[in-house]
Design an enzyme around this catalytic site. Structure first.
Site, mmCIF file in Angstrom:
data_model
loop_
_atom_site.group_PDB
_atom_site.id
_atom_site.type_symbol
_atom_site.label_atom_id
_atom_site.label_comp_id
_atom_site.label_asym_id
_atom_site.label_seq_id
_atom_site.Cartn_x
_atom_site.Cartn_y
_atom_site.Cartn_z
ATOM 1 N N ARG A 88 0.795 -1.466 0.067
ATOM 2 C CA ARG A 88 0.095 -0.075 0.007
ATOM 3 C C ARG A 88 0.864 1.235 0.045
ATOM 4 N NH1 ARG A 88 -3.244 -3.666 2.796
ATOM 5 N NH2 ARG A 88 -5.356 -3.727 1.891
ATOM 6 N N LYS A 137 -4.208 -1.722 6.230
ATOM 7 C CA LYS A 137 -5.994 -1.847 6.376
ATOM 8 C C LYS A 137 -6.218 -2.898 7.502
ATOM 9 C CE LYS A 137 -9.982 -3.200 3.648
ATOM 10 N NZ LYS A 137 -10.571 -3.482 2.287
ATOM 11 N N HIS A 178 -1.677 4.210 -5.657
ATOM 12 C CA HIS A 178 -2.284 2.781 -5.201
ATOM 13 C C HIS A 178 -2.527 1.995 -6.541
ATOM 14 C CE1 HIS A 178 -5.411 0.223 -3.224
ATOM 15 N NE2 HIS A 178 -4.975 1.012 -2.358
ATOM 16 N N ARG A 194 -0.810 -1.261 -7.211
ATOM 17 C CA ARG A 194 -1.255 -2.582 -6.756
ATOM 18 C C ARG A 194 -2.267 -3.356 -7.578
ATOM 19 N NH1 ARG A 194 -1.246 -3.739 -1.508
ATOM 20 N NH2 ARG A 194 -3.468 -4.105 -1.126
ATOM 21 N N HIS A 238 -4.024 -8.664 1.519
ATOM 22 C CA HIS A 238 -5.574 -9.056 1.781
ATOM 23 C C HIS A 238 -6.069 -9.997 2.622
ATOM 24 C CE1 HIS A 238 -6.414 -7.284 -2.519
ATOM 25 N NE2 HIS A 238 -6.141 -6.325 -1.804
ATOM 26 N N TYR A 257 1.019 -23.216 5.416
ATOM 27 C CA TYR A 257 1.639 -21.786 5.027
ATOM 28 C C TYR A 257 1.027 -20.979 6.115
ATOM 29 C CZ TYR A 257 3.039 -23.620 0.578
ATOM 30 O OH TYR A 257 3.708 -24.511 -0.577
#
Length: 415
Positions: free
Chosen positions: A247, A276, A338, A341, A364, A374
């Site tokens: 970001r 975020k 932005h 992204r 995300h 993972y």
């Protein structure tokens, strides 16, 4: 009705000079004019309060007219009728004026910031400090809180909205309201002109996708980036956005303490400003990024942030720096910070990389909720390979003079 006349006052001045003594003229209602031999005079009113004689002065005759002196004397008599001592009232009025002058927006904002600092997460305090220093304090710092109007605050918000920073304006309205509430609680002011700012705020524009180039247009950007002669820090921030897809707020506020260049890893702690919902995030760094960051250490390595502010190296680069550089290169309205992204995400998905890897690279979702083998590494190793291959592709386009490269899926990407 007062007894003094202009002729009587002129005669008193002549008499005081001639006799070299003070002449006292009574006007009624306890108001007197003291005329001195040196040609000056001052207004005075004697009265009794609490059984004691007191005196209040109203200034010099040269500055206060007879009519104004009578008005002040009548106000004093009205206070006495209400049981109020005019001298004490004047002291209170002067103290109030002094309080108003001393209690500026800047003083209140600093006290409010210091009060809340222990309660805020570092991410919040950094954002508040940035908005204060950039948008609110420059026009409001020296303004007395009690004199600031809703319209004046709205003018400040409109200047923020004019540059398209509607979310910044929204936050600024909230913080102004909180600053005034703090000021009221501390006795610095009585009203909150920020209460009604939301009622006159411009409507938020409908959300749209951030402008970004297609993969086919990417060579044009890389050619322009090669030719860009602006700050190497701004240029580095653009490259890091392309190499990591992080970001913009996280990228421009990158701290040296977050980097492990030997392990090629950028660690973003939970609660970090710009993330975020404050998610933690691990970002693998390609070799190209490591080389660039080692070079930038020579410029900003003694400061907290990698991409330091142009005017104040103690602060991070401004949020407008990358936008200005992109506009200078001819990409205004075509590519945003932005938007990198979107560009990277689309290119990686089209090249056949696993969607989970791409989504985690874009930070995300909450990494604490990732299940399976993972979970701990958050797909770190496959993402490391993916982003190194992406950086190598960018470098190959750059080295080929910005020629369009064929977009094809590479074998072994899906596992």
């Amino acid at each position: 009705m007062g007894k003094l006349t202009d002729n009587a006052i002129k005669g008193a001045f002549a008499r005081a000079r001639r006799e070299q003594r003070m002449v006292r003229l009574a006007d009624g209602g306890w108001l007197t004019l003291l005329v001195l031999p040196n040609g000056t005079a001052r207004w005075q009113q004697r009265y009794r309060y609490g059984g004691k004689e007191r005196t209040v002065s109203y200034g010099s005759f040269a500055e206060v007219s007879l009519a104004e002196a009578r008005t002040r004397a009548e106000k004093a008599r009205a206070l006495l009728r209400d049981g109020i001592d005019p001298v004490e009232q004047r002291r209170a009025d002067k103290a109030e004026k002094r309080r108003i002058v001393e209690n500026t927006f800047g003083a209140a904002a600093q006290q409010w910031f210091d009060f809340n600092l222990p309660r805020w997460k570092p991410a919040t305090s950094e954002k508040v400090r940035q908005y204060l220093d950039k948008d609110l304090l420059p026009p409001l710092r020296l303004r007395p809180l009690a004199n600031i109007t809703t319209q004046e605050l709205d003018d400040v918000m409109k200047r923020i909205e004019k540059r398209g920073a509607h979310n910044v304006a929204k936050k600024s309205r909230q913080w102004c309201k909180s600053i005034f509430r703090y000021g009221i609680a501390k006795g610095m002011t009585k009203d909150n002109p920020a209460d009604l700012l939301g009622d006159i705020a411009d409507a938020m524009p409908e959300s749209t996708n951030y402008a970004h180039l297609t993969f086919e247009e990417l060579p044009e950007l890389l050619r322009a980036l090669d030719r860009y002669e602006g700050s190497p820090l701004t240029k580095g921030a653009i490259w890091l956005a392309l190499w990591t897809a992080n970001r913009p707020g996280i990228t421009r506020t990158l701290r040296w303490s977050e980097l492990d260049l030997d392990d090629a890893l950028w660690t973003i702690e939970k609660g970090r400003d710009g993330m975020k919902r404050g998610y933690a995030h691990l970002t693998p760094l390609p070799t190209q990024a490591i080389t660039m960051l080692r070079d930038l250490r020579k410029i900003s390595g003694t400061f907290e942030h990698v991409f330091i502010g142009r005017n104040d190296p103690r602060q991070p680069m401004s949020d407008a720096a990358v936008a200005k550089a992109l506009a200078t290169m001819g990409f205004k309205g075509r590519q945003t910070a932005h938007g990198f992204r979107h560009l990277v995400s689309t290119a990686l998905n089209e090249r056949g990389y696993q969607a989970d890897w791409v989504e985690r690279q874009l930070a995300h979702g909450d990494p604490d909720k990732i299940r399976g083998t993972y979970n701990k590494a958050a797909y770190l190793e496959p993402r490391r390979q993916m982003m190194q291959q992406w950086a190598d592709l960018l470098e190959s386009i750059q080295n080929s003079g910005g020629n369009v490269m064929p977009l094809r899926k590479e074998s072994g990407k899906r596992r």
